[in-house]
Scaffold this motif. Structure first.
Motif, PDB file in Angstrom:
ATOM      1  N   ALA A   1       0.831  -1.205   0.000  1.00  9.42           N
ATOM      2  CA  ALA A   1       0.000   0.000   0.000  1.00  9.42           C
ATOM      3  C   ALA A   1       0.868   1.258   0.000  1.00  9.42           C
ATOM      4  O   ALA A   1       0.588   2.231  -0.711  1.00  9.42           O
ATOM      5  CB  ALA A   1      -0.929  -0.005   1.213  1.00  9.42           C
ATOM      6  N   ALA A   2       1.929   1.235   0.811  1.00  7.67           N
ATOM      7  CA  ALA A   2       2.840   2.389   0.840  1.00  7.67           C
ATOM      8  C   ALA A   2       3.515   2.574  -0.511  1.00  7.67           C
ATOM      9  O   ALA A   2       3.618   3.699  -1.024  1.00  7.67           O
ATOM     10  CB  ALA A   2       3.879   2.212   1.939  1.00  7.67           C
ATOM     11  N   ASN A   3       3.971   1.481  -1.113  1.00  5.33           N
ATOM     12  CA  ASN A   3       4.649   1.573  -2.408  1.00  5.33           C
ATOM     13  C   ASN A   3       3.722   2.114  -3.484  1.00  5.33           C
ATOM     14  O   ASN A   3       4.166   2.830  -4.397  1.00  5.33           O
ATOM     15  CB  ASN A   3       5.190   0.203  -2.819  1.00  5.33           C
ATOM     16  N   LYS A   4       2.438   1.771  -3.403  1.00  6.92           N
ATOM     17  CA  LYS A   4       1.489   2.293  -4.393  1.00  6.92           C
ATOM     18  C   LYS A   4       1.434   3.809  -4.335  1.00  6.92           C
ATOM     19  O   LYS A   4       1.457   4.482  -5.380  1.00  6.92           O
ATOM     20  CB  LYS A   4       0.099   1.701  -4.157  1.00  6.92           C
ATOM     21  N   VAL A   5       1.374   4.352  -3.113  1.00  4.66           N
ATOM     22  CA  VAL A   5       1.349   5.806  -2.971  1.00  4.66           C
ATOM     23  C   VAL A   5       2.670   6.413  -3.443  1.00  4.66           C
ATOM     24  O   VAL A   5       2.699   7.389  -4.197  1.00  4.66           O
ATOM     25  CB  VAL A   5       1.066   6.202  -1.508  1.00  4.66           C
ATOM     26  N   LEU A   6       3.771   5.823  -3.021  1.00  6.40           N
ATOM     27  CA  LEU A   6       5.092   6.353  -3.358  1.00  6.40           C
ATOM     28  C   LEU A   6       5.322   6.380  -4.866  1.00  6.40           C
ATOM     29  O   LEU A   6       6.039   7.251  -5.371  1.00  6.40           O
ATOM     30  CB  LEU A   6       6.175   5.510  -2.679  1.00  6.40           C
ATOM     31  N   SER A   7       4.729   5.438  -5.574  1.00  5.14           N
ATOM     32  CA  SER A   7       4.958   5.330  -7.022  1.00  5.14           C
ATOM     33  C   SER A   7       3.888   6.021  -7.853  1.00  5.14           C
ATOM     34  O   SER A   7       3.988   6.027  -9.083  1.00  5.14           O
ATOM     35  CB  SER A   7       5.026   3.846  -7.421  1.00  5.14           C
ATOM     36  N   SER A   8       2.873   6.608  -7.209  1.00  2.00           N
ATOM     37  CA  SER A   8       1.722   7.127  -7.955  1.00  2.00           C
ATOM     38  C   SER A   8       1.640   8.644  -7.981  1.00  2.00           C
ATOM     39  O   SER A   8       0.795   9.192  -8.698  1.00  2.00           O
ATOM     40  CB  SER A   8       0.427   6.562  -7.358  1.00  2.00           C
TER      41      SER A   8
ATOM     42  N   ILE B   1       3.188  15.141  -8.830  1.00  2.00           N
ATOM     43  CA  ILE B   1       3.877  16.390  -8.483  1.00  2.00           C
ATOM     44  C   ILE B   1       4.926  16.113  -7.419  1.00  2.00           C
ATOM     45  O   ILE B   1       6.065  16.579  -7.519  1.00  2.00           O
ATOM     46  CB  ILE B   1       2.867  17.455  -8.011  1.00  2.00           C
ATOM     47  N   PHE B   2       4.564  15.373  -6.374  1.00  2.00           N
ATOM     48  CA  PHE B   2       5.557  14.941  -5.391  1.00  2.00           C
ATOM     49  C   PHE B   2       6.521  13.968  -6.072  1.00  2.00           C
ATOM     50  O   PHE B   2       6.117  12.897  -6.525  1.00  2.00           O
ATOM     51  CB  PHE B   2       4.884  14.233  -4.213  1.00  2.00           C
ATOM     52  N   ALA B   3       7.789  14.328  -6.155  1.00  2.00           N
ATOM     53  CA  ALA B   3       8.792  13.472  -6.783  1.00  2.00           C
ATOM     54  C   ALA B   3       9.344  12.495  -5.751  1.00  2.00           C
ATOM     55  O   ALA B   3       9.673  12.884  -4.628  1.00  2.00           O
ATOM     56  CB  ALA B   3       9.927  14.307  -7.363  1.00  2.00           C
ATOM     57  N   LEU B   4       9.441  11.226  -6.127  1.00  2.00           N
ATOM     58  CA  LEU B   4      10.016  10.208  -5.252  1.00  2.00           C
ATOM     59  C   LEU B   4      11.528  10.354  -5.284  1.00  2.00           C
ATOM     60  O   LEU B   4      12.185   9.997  -6.260  1.00  2.00           O
ATOM     61  CB  LEU B   4       9.591   8.809  -5.705  1.00  2.00           C
TER      62      LEU B   4
ATOM     63  N   SER C   1       8.112  19.736  -4.212  1.00  2.00           N
ATOM     64  CA  SER C   1       7.685  18.763  -3.208  1.00  2.00           C
ATOM     65  C   SER C   1       8.286  17.396  -3.510  1.00  2.00           C
ATOM     66  O   SER C   1       8.343  16.960  -4.668  1.00  2.00           O
ATOM     67  CB  SER C   1       6.160  18.663  -3.183  1.00  2.00           C
ATOM     68  N   LEU C   2       8.736  16.722  -2.433  1.00  2.00           N
ATOM     69  CA  LEU C   2       9.327  15.391  -2.550  1.00  2.00           C
ATOM     70  C   LEU C   2       8.594  14.423  -1.639  1.00  2.00           C
ATOM     71  O   LEU C   2       8.107  14.795  -0.571  1.00  2.00           O
ATOM     72  CB  LEU C   2      10.810  15.424  -2.169  1.00  2.00           C
ATOM     73  N   ILE C   3       8.545  13.174  -2.058  1.00  2.00           N
ATOM     74  CA  ILE C   3       8.005  12.087  -1.253  1.00  2.00           C
ATOM     75  C   ILE C   3       9.096  11.039  -1.083  1.00  2.00           C
ATOM     76  O   ILE C   3       9.897  10.818  -1.998  1.00  2.00           O
ATOM     77  CB  ILE C   3       6.721  11.492  -1.902  1.00  2.00           C
ATOM     78  N   ASN C   4       9.153  10.433   0.083  1.00  2.00           N
ATOM     79  CA  ASN C   4      10.320   9.615   0.442  1.00  2.00           C
ATOM     80  C   ASN C   4       9.866   8.439   1.299  1.00  2.00           C
ATOM     81  O   ASN C   4       8.907   8.547   2.072  1.00  2.00           O
ATOM     82  CB  ASN C   4      11.303  10.524   1.200  1.00  2.00           C
TER      83      ASN C   4
END
Length: 379
Positions: free
Chosen positions: A308-315, A318-321, A330-333
């Motif tokens: 579930a976390a990976n789905k959000v991280l990869s989807s 605008i937030f770049a992983l 904005s970044l997501i990590n």
């Protein structure tokens, strides 16, 4: 000067040879001497560089300190602080902190005979049982990375001063716009200037600020002798970044609050870590020692599976992983596999850092777009 004026003008003086408003980039490795030992204050660029010196003056001013030193990275700045110590010395370090700092302590300096105690510092008195005659340094950060824990700097400083122990505070998450640890009793402030001070994800750099002259001289000797100095182009970029810190941080704070409150009300989100919530642990301390609550936050889904976390991280769109934080974008990590992967899983879990934790560095975009991006990613 008021804060905004200070940030714009810190370290900046018109170039005496041309009148240039912006500090020139002195892209040189060495400086001519009229006779051996006779020069204009500059001999060799590892030891002295006019662009770097201007930045170091700015570092000192924005943290209300007397001295600033610039390093090639935040980790290099941390490395210099630990090099103040000798084999047999002991350090009390925050149990919740940046994974790169933990890696440096455990994988490098433990081999040289320095002992580290990792302590939850949300209660200042927690450090007292670990203090002995060998204790030379307390290392903390607040808010912490990535759980946003708040440490009472003044309370920790009161203990370290009583026992003649150095206190170093990693102020990267707050930036000088939100918090000034030297004013609260810290001896050294450390920044990964890569983050909010640079602000545009285009430079790697570290900073140390302090008031004590002897301490500055020791750290300058380490800087010069070990050579982890930034180049003049990088110094120019951070000087430029500091000039807009107040403008960027205001938007980071505004956007961070809206994103945090959106996530807290989302039916699929289980927990949000943001120090601006009134029920956040030590919120009253954050409100006392910080001017606002920043744009850093972390959250967990109610579905705590890695999938579930990976789905959000990869989807997100605008937030770049990506690793890092503090830029305008904005970044997501995913701390467990990215910024904190060097910390053993059992240690991460013990400190509350779950495998499903997601960290956000909320940028300065239109917040409606950021929320819409999270909405489509979480589903």
């Amino acid at each position: 000067m008021k804060l905004a004026t200070k940030l714009i003008h810190a370290g900046a003086e018109p170039d005496p040879s041309t009148g240039a408003v912006m500090t020139p980039i002195y892209q040189t490795s060495t400086f001519v001497q009229t006779a051996p030992g006779q020069h204009q204050g500059y001999e060799y660029a590892r030891s002295q560089n006019p662009t770097r010196f201007a930045l170091e003056r700015a570092f000192a001013e924005i943290e209300n300190g007397k001295y600033g030193l610039a390093f090639s990275s935040g980790v290099a700045a941390t490395d210099a602080v630990i090099k103040l110590l000798q084999p047999g010395d002991e350090v009390i370090a925050a149990s919740d902190m940046y994974g790169g700092t933990y890696r440096l302590f455990t994988k490098v300096f433990e081999k040289f005979g320095i002992k580290f105690h990792y302590v939850n510092m949300q209660q200042a008195d927690n450090i007292v049982p670990f203090i002995n005659s060998n204790t030379k340094l307390v290392w903390t950060e607040t808010p912490t990375n990535p759980l946003m824990s708040i440490v009472d700097i003044a309370a920790i400083a009161a203990i370290t001063q009583k026992h003649s122990i150095l206190l170093c505070v990693d102020n990267t998450f707050a930036s000088p716009y939100l918090q000034n640890p030297l004013d609260l009793g810290a001896d050294i402030v450390m920044h990964s200037a890569t983050k909010y001070l640079g602000g545009h994800s285009d430079v790697i750099q570290g900073a140390l600020m302090m008031n004590d002259t002897a301490l500055r001289d020791q750290l300058y000797f380490i800087q010069k002798s070990c050579g982890a100095v930034p180049g003049p182009q990088d110094c120019f970029l951070v000087l430029r970044g500091i000039k807009t810190l107040h403008l960027r941080m205001q938007r980071h704070c505004e956007n961070g609050e809206q994103v945090a409150r959106y996530l807290r009300n989302h039916p699929k989100v289980g927990k949000v870590y943001w120090c601006g919530f009134e029920d956040h642990p030590n919120y009253h301390i954050a409100k006392k020692q910080m001017r606002d609550f920043g744009g850093m936050l972390s959250f967990e889904l109610k579905d705590t599976s890695i999938e579930a976390a990976n789905k959000v991280l990869s989807s997100t769109r605008i937030f770049a992983l990506a690793e890092s934080l503090g830029g305008v974008e904005s970044l997501i990590n995913h701390p467990a596999t990215m910024t904190h992967a060097s910390i053993p899983r059992e240690e991460r879990l013990k400190n509350g850092l779950s495998d499903c934790l997601i960290r956000l560095s909320v940028g300065v975009e239109d917040v409606e777009d950021l929320i819409a991006d999270l909405e489509q990613a979480i589903g």
